[in-house]
Structure formats: structure tokens, C-alpha cells
Design a protein around this motif. Sequence first.
Motif, PDB file in Angstrom:
ATOM      1  N   TYR A  95     -50.884 -17.121 -27.074  1.00  0.00           N
ATOM      2  CA  TYR A  95     -50.394 -16.949 -25.592  1.00  0.00           C
ATOM      3  C   TYR A  95     -51.884 -16.533 -24.713  1.00  0.00           C
ATOM      4  CZ  TYR A  95     -48.469 -14.642 -21.513  1.00  0.00           C
ATOM      5  OH  TYR A  95     -48.149 -14.372 -20.045  1.00  0.00           O
ATOM      6  N   GLU A  96     -52.475 -15.789 -24.929  1.00  0.00           N
ATOM      7  CA  GLU A  96     -53.932 -15.472 -24.411  1.00  0.00           C
ATOM      8  C   GLU A  96     -54.540 -16.454 -24.280  1.00  0.00           C
ATOM      9  OE1 GLU A  96     -54.135 -12.792 -22.912  1.00  0.00           O
ATOM     10  OE2 GLU A  96     -52.608 -11.360 -23.763  1.00  0.00           O
ATOM     11  N   GLN A  97     -54.729 -17.313 -25.270  1.00  0.00           N
ATOM     12  CA  GLN A  97     -55.506 -18.624 -25.060  1.00  0.00           C
ATOM     13  C   GLN A  97     -55.158 -19.495 -24.034  1.00  0.00           C
ATOM     14  OE1 GLN A  97     -56.251 -21.144 -28.647  1.00  0.00           O
ATOM     15  NE2 GLN A  97     -55.830 -19.166 -29.907  1.00  0.00           N
ATOM     16  N   ALA A  98     -53.692 -19.558 -24.031  1.00  0.00           N
ATOM     17  CA  ALA A  98     -53.311 -20.486 -23.186  1.00  0.00           C
ATOM     18  C   ALA A  98     -53.497 -19.903 -21.497  1.00  0.00           C
ATOM     19  CB  ALA A  98     -51.781 -20.341 -22.931  1.00  0.00           C
ATOM     20  N   ARG A  99     -53.329 -18.499 -21.449  1.00  0.00           N
ATOM     21  CA  ARG A  99     -53.774 -17.857 -20.091  1.00  0.00           C
ATOM     22  C   ARG A  99     -55.167 -17.911 -19.775  1.00  0.00           C
ATOM     23  NH1 ARG A  99     -49.981 -13.766 -18.104  1.00  0.00           N
ATOM     24  NH2 ARG A  99     -51.478 -13.769 -16.195  1.00  0.00           N
ATOM     25  N   THR A 100     -55.816 -18.002 -20.674  1.00  0.00           N
ATOM     26  CA  THR A 100     -57.533 -18.227 -20.329  1.00  0.00           C
ATOM     27  C   THR A 100     -57.696 -19.543 -19.797  1.00  0.00           C
ATOM     28  OG1 THR A 100     -57.936 -16.671 -22.097  1.00  0.00           O
ATOM     29  CG2 THR A 100     -59.919 -17.934 -21.332  1.00  0.00           C
ATOM     30  N   ARG A 101     -57.033 -20.430 -20.364  1.00  0.00           N
ATOM     31  CA  ARG A 101     -57.372 -21.954 -20.245  1.00  0.00           C
ATOM     32  C   ARG A 101     -56.763 -22.149 -18.541  1.00  0.00           C
ATOM     33  NH1 ARG A 101     -54.979 -27.297 -23.086  1.00  0.00           N
ATOM     34  NH2 ARG A 101     -56.439 -28.654 -21.846  1.00  0.00           N
ATOM     35  N   TYR A 102     -55.518 -21.625 -18.551  1.00  0.00           N
ATOM     36  CA  TYR A 102     -54.812 -22.059 -17.071  1.00  0.00           C
ATOM     37  C   TYR A 102     -55.109 -21.155 -16.069  1.00  0.00           C
ATOM     38  CZ  TYR A 102     -53.070 -25.617 -19.937  1.00  0.00           C
ATOM     39  OH  TYR A 102     -52.761 -26.846 -20.934  1.00  0.00           O
ATOM     40  N   ARG A 103     -55.719 -19.845 -16.540  1.00  0.00           N
ATOM     41  CA  ARG A 103     -55.926 -18.927 -15.586  1.00  0.00           C
ATOM     42  C   ARG A 103     -54.656 -18.769 -14.315  1.00  0.00           C
ATOM     43  NH1 ARG A 103     -60.817 -16.592 -14.728  1.00  0.00           N
ATOM     44  NH2 ARG A 103     -60.704 -16.544 -12.426  1.00  0.00           N
ATOM     45  N   TYR A 104     -53.769 -18.462 -14.593  1.00  0.00           N
ATOM     46  CA  TYR A 104     -52.781 -18.163 -13.698  1.00  0.00           C
ATOM     47  C   TYR A 104     -52.002 -16.774 -13.727  1.00  0.00           C
ATOM     48  CZ  TYR A 104     -49.434 -18.380 -17.847  1.00  0.00           C
ATOM     49  OH  TYR A 104     -48.975 -18.247 -19.145  1.00  0.00           O
ATOM     50  N   ARG A 105     -51.669 -16.233 -12.809  1.00  0.00           N
ATOM     51  CA  ARG A 105     -50.819 -14.932 -12.703  1.00  0.00           C
ATOM     52  C   ARG A 105     -49.501 -15.035 -12.437  1.00  0.00           C
ATOM     53  NH1 ARG A 105     -52.501 -12.211  -6.965  1.00  0.00           N
ATOM     54  NH2 ARG A 105     -51.887 -10.418  -7.985  1.00  0.00           N
ATOM     55  N   ILE A 106     -48.637 -14.115 -12.896  1.00  0.00           N
ATOM     56  CA  ILE A 106     -47.475 -13.875 -12.568  1.00  0.00           C
ATOM     57  C   ILE A 106     -46.999 -12.809 -11.674  1.00  0.00           C
ATOM     58  CG2 ILE A 106     -45.034 -13.537 -13.824  1.00  0.00           C
ATOM     59  CD1 ILE A 106     -46.857 -14.132 -16.532  1.00  0.00           C
ATOM     60  N   ILE A 107     -46.209 -12.998 -10.916  1.00  0.00           N
ATOM     61  CA  ILE A 107     -45.792 -12.085  -9.787  1.00  0.00           C
ATOM     62  C   ILE A 107     -44.342 -11.962  -9.739  1.00  0.00           C
ATOM     63  CG2 ILE A 107     -46.008 -11.201  -7.307  1.00  0.00           C
ATOM     64  CD1 ILE A 107     -48.366 -13.463  -7.109  1.00  0.00           C
ATOM     65  N   LYS A 108     -43.580 -10.815  -9.989  1.00  0.00           N
ATOM     66  CA  LYS A 108     -42.381 -10.679 -10.007  1.00  0.00           C
ATOM     67  C   LYS A 108     -41.816  -9.752  -8.911  1.00  0.00           C
ATOM     68  CE  LYS A 108     -40.792 -11.869 -14.712  1.00  0.00           C
ATOM     69  NZ  LYS A 108     -39.800 -11.105 -15.750  1.00  0.00           N
ATOM     70  N   ASP A 109     -40.817  -9.915  -8.283  1.00  0.00           N
ATOM     71  CA  ASP A 109     -40.407  -8.863  -7.393  1.00  0.00           C
ATOM     72  C   ASP A 109     -38.841  -9.217  -7.286  1.00  0.00           C
ATOM     73  OD1 ASP A 109     -40.488  -6.976  -5.342  1.00  0.00           O
ATOM     74  OD2 ASP A 109     -41.244  -8.200  -4.066  1.00  0.00           O
ATOM     75  N   ARG A 110     -38.018  -7.980  -6.726  1.00  0.00           N
ATOM     76  CA  ARG A 110     -36.623  -7.964  -6.553  1.00  0.00           C
ATOM     77  C   ARG A 110     -36.511  -7.223  -5.507  1.00  0.00           C
ATOM     78  NH1 ARG A 110     -32.358  -9.356 -10.414  1.00  0.00           N
ATOM     79  NH2 ARG A 110     -34.106  -9.691 -11.963  1.00  0.00           N
ATOM     80  N   LYS A 111     -35.380  -7.612  -4.689  1.00  0.00           N
ATOM     81  CA  LYS A 111     -34.909  -6.636  -3.653  1.00  0.00           C
ATOM     82  C   LYS A 111     -33.552  -6.553  -3.843  1.00  0.00           C
ATOM     83  CE  LYS A 111     -34.828 -10.629  -0.219  1.00  0.00           C
ATOM     84  NZ  LYS A 111     -34.911 -10.759   1.030  1.00  0.00           N
ATOM     85  N   PHE A 112     -32.904  -5.420  -3.278  1.00  0.00           N
ATOM     86  CA  PHE A 112     -31.476  -5.238  -3.411  1.00  0.00           C
ATOM     87  C   PHE A 112     -30.805  -4.993  -2.062  1.00  0.00           C
ATOM     88  CE2 PHE A 112     -33.638  -3.499  -7.036  1.00  0.00           C
ATOM     89  CZ  PHE A 112     -32.838  -3.880  -8.137  1.00  0.00           C
ATOM     90  N   VAL A 113     -29.441  -5.356  -2.160  1.00  0.00           N
ATOM     91  CA  VAL A 113     -28.724  -5.154  -0.906  1.00  0.00           C
ATOM     92  C   VAL A 113     -27.594  -4.327  -1.553  1.00  0.00           C
ATOM     93  CG1 VAL A 113     -27.088  -5.954   0.833  1.00  0.00           C
ATOM     94  CG2 VAL A 113     -29.101  -7.473  -0.110  1.00  0.00           C
ATOM     95  N   ALA A 114     -27.047  -3.167  -0.928  1.00  0.00           N
ATOM     96  CA  ALA A 114     -25.930  -2.333  -1.428  1.00  0.00           C
ATOM     97  C   ALA A 114     -25.254  -1.802  -0.466  1.00  0.00           C
ATOM     98  CB  ALA A 114     -26.615  -1.389  -2.257  1.00  0.00           C
ATOM     99  N   ASP A 115     -24.209  -1.306  -0.682  1.00  0.00           N
ATOM    100  CA  ASP A 115     -23.245  -0.254   0.170  1.00  0.00           C
ATOM    101  C   ASP A 115     -24.158   1.091   0.128  1.00  0.00           C
ATOM    102  OD1 ASP A 115     -21.138   1.606  -1.711  1.00  0.00           O
ATOM    103  OD2 ASP A 115     -22.124  -0.139  -2.514  1.00  0.00           O
ATOM    104  N   ARG A 116     -23.736   1.879   1.078  1.00  0.00           N
ATOM    105  CA  ARG A 116     -24.567   3.315   1.395  1.00  0.00           C
ATOM    106  C   ARG A 116     -24.319   4.038  -0.109  1.00  0.00           C
ATOM    107  NH1 ARG A 116     -26.876   4.536   5.812  1.00  0.00           N
ATOM    108  NH2 ARG A 116     -26.036   2.857   7.192  1.00  0.00           N
ATOM    109  N   ALA A 117     -23.004   3.955  -0.690  1.00  0.00           N
ATOM    110  CA  ALA A 117     -22.873   4.892  -1.624  1.00  0.00           C
ATOM    111  C   ALA A 117     -23.804   4.661  -2.841  1.00  0.00           C
ATOM    112  CB  ALA A 117     -21.523   4.737  -2.138  1.00  0.00           C
TER     113      ALA A 117
END
Lengths: 356, 393
Positions: free
Chosen positions: A311-333
Motif C-alpha cells: 500500500y505504501e508503495q502505491a501511495r509513494t508512486r501516485y502521491r495522493y491524499r484522502i480527505i473524508k468529511d461528514r455532516k449531519f442533520v438532526a432534530d433538536r433532541a
Amino acid sequence: MKSAVATHRGMQVLHGERVDAYVEQAVALLQAAKLSAQYPIGSVSRTSPQGGSTLTGYLRAMGSRLHRGLYPQLEVELLSGFPSFKEWTRVRTDVDLCGRVLADLPAPEILRERAALDAAYGKQLLKFLYYSELLQLGLPPFEGMAIRLQRRMGDGAARFQLVLDKLDAVGLPLRCTAEISQQRSADPLITLRGDRAEAKRELWGMLYRVVSLDAELSFLQLQSLPGLHVHSVTIGTVGPLCCGSLQDAQPLDWPVSLCWQPHAAVLACAIETVQRSEQPELDQEDVSDRNNDPLSSLWKDALSAAARREYEQARTRYRYRIIKDRKFVADRANVAALKALCTQAGTQNLVYVVPP
Amino acid sequence: MAVLCSALPGYPENMKPDSLPSSPEPSASPHREILDHAVRYEGQGLSVQGLETLIDRERSRQNAQVGQLLQLRERNTELQQALSHELLRLRELTEQVLPDKKESGVLGALAKVLPGRRRAPMPRASVEQLLREQYTVSAHRVKEAAEFADRLQVSERELFDEIDGMNQRMIESSKNKAKAASFVRGLMEFQEQAAVQLRRLPSDSVEALQLHADIDRSRRLLAEHATQLQLFHTAVDRLGLLKDSTRMLVDTVAALRGDITQYVMAAGEKLDLVSRQLRAIGTAADATATLIEMKRSLEALNESMNQTTRFVAETQRYFRENLDQLVASLEIYDHETRASLEVNLELSRVADGARVERLVQRALGEGDDPMRSRQHAALRALHAGRDRRGDVT
């Protein structure tokens, strides 16, 4: 008498008022989620009197306020909290047929006049009302693919944006946006006619298949194709969705502290981006991953030592980064429980409150 | 009067007009009260144009229903072509599913991109995507059939409403026909008796001149009511035939609706099965389970397609055997009705005594009517065709 809710093998079948309660809650959550174009919102209908996105349009069409009781039930996937593929297809089929059905119906005044005389005439009036409103919503297919030329780069190479909307393995609506370049090739996967790009069915097929994995694996799979250079892959997933009208919802990794009162409603929307660093001079920090998703970890953390080396070899070769995010919608409670979840995971997430 | 009425063919006891003056004795002087008797027909009076409009309207409605059936036949032909193409596609899909190997997984993905590893072959189409597309096409087809079944149900109701309306018009026309016949007979009796009386009177006497005037008035009334009699007779006759063909159309529509509903239910069940399997494909944890579910989906889709193919073929056969014949019989009806209405028009233009007498005899007589016989023969042939169809559905 039929129970208002029936559950079988990961599916909940809602009847009567339950359907409308669910549709109302789901639409309210989606409207409050402020989804960007990275999510499968489709194009906002210009003709729709209520406005709204493709997703809310489809959900509205599943409620009896729109279909006037023409459909007795609604199947909802318990893992995703969204209606099953069958239900989405039902709306799509109705959208496809509505022009023809309306053209075949008599004038509205005739329909109204004779509606009470016979059930068959009454159904015609209901269909008229339903299909007229459905036509107004102008819903596009819920699954679809589009490719756009971004720029020509000389030497026959060009950069493209591919967008794929589909329901994923558990029934969550997702949008995958991939930005790729194609070198000149004898057998290209993407062809250009003027500025109009066309991707081969096989390329779409692969994207369709791999997108259910995650953005990183999709990136790697696409990168393996001859002649392609992948710049980024973004997957925006809407859901899981949980609301009080669903009794046995069982989304994965959902915090147990959430309370499931009838008015409860929670929606999570995740964005995952894999972006190649195009500038070799950037240091390691600039290509480091960022995970702001309290419900999902990076899978590299779970790899064995041998797999990790590859996996590390692949990362070095392709030089990519991963960004993960999540948002929520909820009732007040449920806002407090979600905030506690984020704090515990060390993430800072947006939590929108759905209006009561 | 009772004697006179009962002498009229096809004149039921309960339809005897009770307001006509009593019949004169054969030797007595003619009763001229009949000339002052106002005959009131039920409903709206009938003119040649009115009858033509009425029949035209009913025929237009029939044509609209037949039009729908013809449309279904057209759609059926399109379906037949599309189905053969889709069956081929399903076969291709089956071939793709069988050697399917799971490509997902971390190591699988890494293996393709690491230096020195073999490059991946060109990608294949996604079987899941193709299955979903085929499911959508099949769902579209079933929904289309369900919509058609609903339209046929409405057609059925409309045709029953038409039959109700035609029955009302027939009863009304039949009562009016009896009234007109009774009155015409009375006028003819009056003319016979007046002629006998006239021979006994000096030609220049006031009584003779009065009698001449009465005879002329009776001729005028006779021409007027003989036309009505003929129109009511034609109305009963034509509406009767129209009702027969409408009933035939109802039977055709009901049989088709039954077939389509059966197909919708059977194919719908298969599609439900497919949708559950598609779901299982999505959530299956391992490749073997996915492969098995995909194969099951394909089998169910194949069955659904076979049901559609069978249904389309049977419906085509039904159309071949019935619809053309039904259309032909309706065309005969149009031709005969036009001829019949022309006779009425002629009667309303010229009305000499002999012609009136001939037409009254024809209206009252229930003897052989070549037009009617031909149409009945056409309808009988259609019935026979429908009976033969018993094994199709």
C-alpha cells in the motif's frame, strides 16, 4: 387489518399515514442538509412549484400527498433508511409514462364530473392529479452518467469530468465525480466529437462496479486502466437516514445514544475525496490524509504488515491524499448525542438542526 | 281500438296508447276526432338528422374504443421486436455472469497499480448495472401494461354506460314506434271509411266537401307520422345492432383486460423477486453469493421476459382472430345504416299514398331484412371466433 409497518429481511414496509410521516421527515432532512453538487442532488427542477432536488422530488412522489393513494405501501431499506431500488424505479417508470398517460385521459372537467360514479373513473382522476404534479417536478433518472470535456492538453490528450449517480450496495444515493486525463491512444476509452465527449460502456461499467467500494479503491482501479491518468475521485453519499417513522432502522455504526422518538430524525452525508498531488515539490504534510468522519476510519489502518508495505508503495508512486468529511442533520433532541459522537472521535462536524 | 292495436305486429299489450279515440264501427261514419288527436312521443322527437347524429355519436365512441385496441396491437408489434433484442441481451448477460470473478478488495486493486504488476485488462460492463437496467426496462413494460389494463377498465365502464343509454333510447323508440303505428293505422282506417262514405254522398254537398278536406288533412298527418314510424323503427333496429356490436366490444375489452391483468400480476411477482435479488447482490459479502444471486436474477428476468413474450404472442393472435373481424362488422354496420338513413330521408321528402303504405308495411312488418341478416351473420362469425379463442387465454 394490515399493520402500518411490516418488517422482513432488512426491509420495512410502511402503509398509510406512516408512509407520509416518513416522506415528510426524509424531505425535511434533505432540504436542511444543504447538499452541494458533489452529492447526488441532480438538477434543481426549474418547473417545480416547490423547487427542490431530484432526491426530494423522488421522495415526494412516493408519498400519498402526490400519488393520492394509488400505491398502498412503501418499502424502505433498514440499512440505509432510504426507499428500496424498486420504489425509485417505480417513480422513474411513472415519470417516463406520465406524458402518455395524461395525453390519453379525458379533459379534467369530465374526470371531475364522473369521478364519483365509478371506482374506475375515480382512479382516472387520481391519476390525472398525480401525473400532472409528477410532470411538474421534471425528475431526471435517479441513476445516470455524464461526461464533460474540461480541457484539451495538446498531443491529443484531454482532461474530463465523469459523474455517476447511483444507489450504492445498501441503497444509499451516491455521486461519484472523477477527474481524469486520457493520453492519445489507438483504442481510447473516451472519444471526442468536437467538444462532446463519450465514454465507452466498459468505462462506465467499471466505475459503476468500483464506486460501491470507496473513493480510494475507485481511484486505484481507474488508474489501472490503460491510457488514463486520474486526478481525483470524489464520492458524495447521502445517508444513512433514520427517523422515528421507521421502527427498526439499523444503520451501520450509528451511535446508540440517539433517541428514537416518533419525531426523531437524523441524516448523515459523507464526502470522500482522493486527490492526486500534481506538484512534486510539495512535502509529505501537504499530501497527508484528513479524516473528519466520526463514523468511518481509513482502511489502511486495518491492513496487515505485508499489505501495508504494498500500500505504501502505491501511495509513494501516485502521491495522493484522502480527505473524508461528514455532516449531519438532526432534530433538536439528537444534536447533543451527535456532537458527543464527534467529540469522542476527535472530529469537528457540521450538525444542522432540522426545523420542527 | 283494442282489436286494431292487437292486429299490429310486434305491438305488446302494455304499450297500447290509451289516449287515441276509439275505433269506428266498419259501417259507421268515420270518426274525424282522430284528426284532432295530438300524438305525444316520449323523449325528444326524432328527425332523420337527429337519428343520424345519435348513431354517429355512438359509432364514434365505438371507434374510439376500437382505436385503443388497434393502438395496443401496434404497441404489441413494437414489443415483439424489442423483446427479441432484449432476450439476446439477457443471453449475453448470462455469459458475462458465468466467468465473473470478484475484482474488488484491497489487494486486488493494489495488484493492478503496483510497479511490475500486470496491467488490468480492458474493463467489462458491470453486470449489476446491466441487471438494474434490464429490471428498469421490464418494470417499465409491466407498468405500461398495468396502465393499459386501467384504460381498458374505464373503456369497459364507458361501453356499459353506452349500452344503458342505448337500451333507454331503444325502449323509448319502441314505445314511440307503437304509438306512431297505432296512430297511422287509425288514420288509414279513417281514410278507408271516409272513402266509403264519400261514395254515398253527392259530390257537391257540404258533407262531401268537408270529408274531402278531412281526407287531405289525414294524408298530411299520415305522411308526417309515417315518417316518424319509420324513424322509430329504424332507431330500434339500428340501435339494437349497435348494442350488439357494443356488447361484443365489451367482451373483447374485458377478455383483454383479464389477460393483461394476469400478465401484470405474474410479471410483477417475478420483478419483485428480481428486486430482492438485486438488493442481495448489493449487500452480498462474498463473490460466490453475488454470483448465485446474479444467476437467480437472470433466471427471474428471463421468466419475466418469457411471460411478456407469451403474452404478446397470444394477444397478437387474439387481435388477428377478432379485431379485424370486429372492425369489418362495424364497417358493414356503417354501410347498412347509411343506406337505411337514406331511405328515411327519401320518405321525408316525398310522401305519396302508395309509398307511405309501402314504408308503413315495412316498418311494421318484421319479415326478412337483408341488411339486418348480413350484419347478424357478421356478428355470429365474430362470436364463433371468440369461442375458438377459449384455449388462448
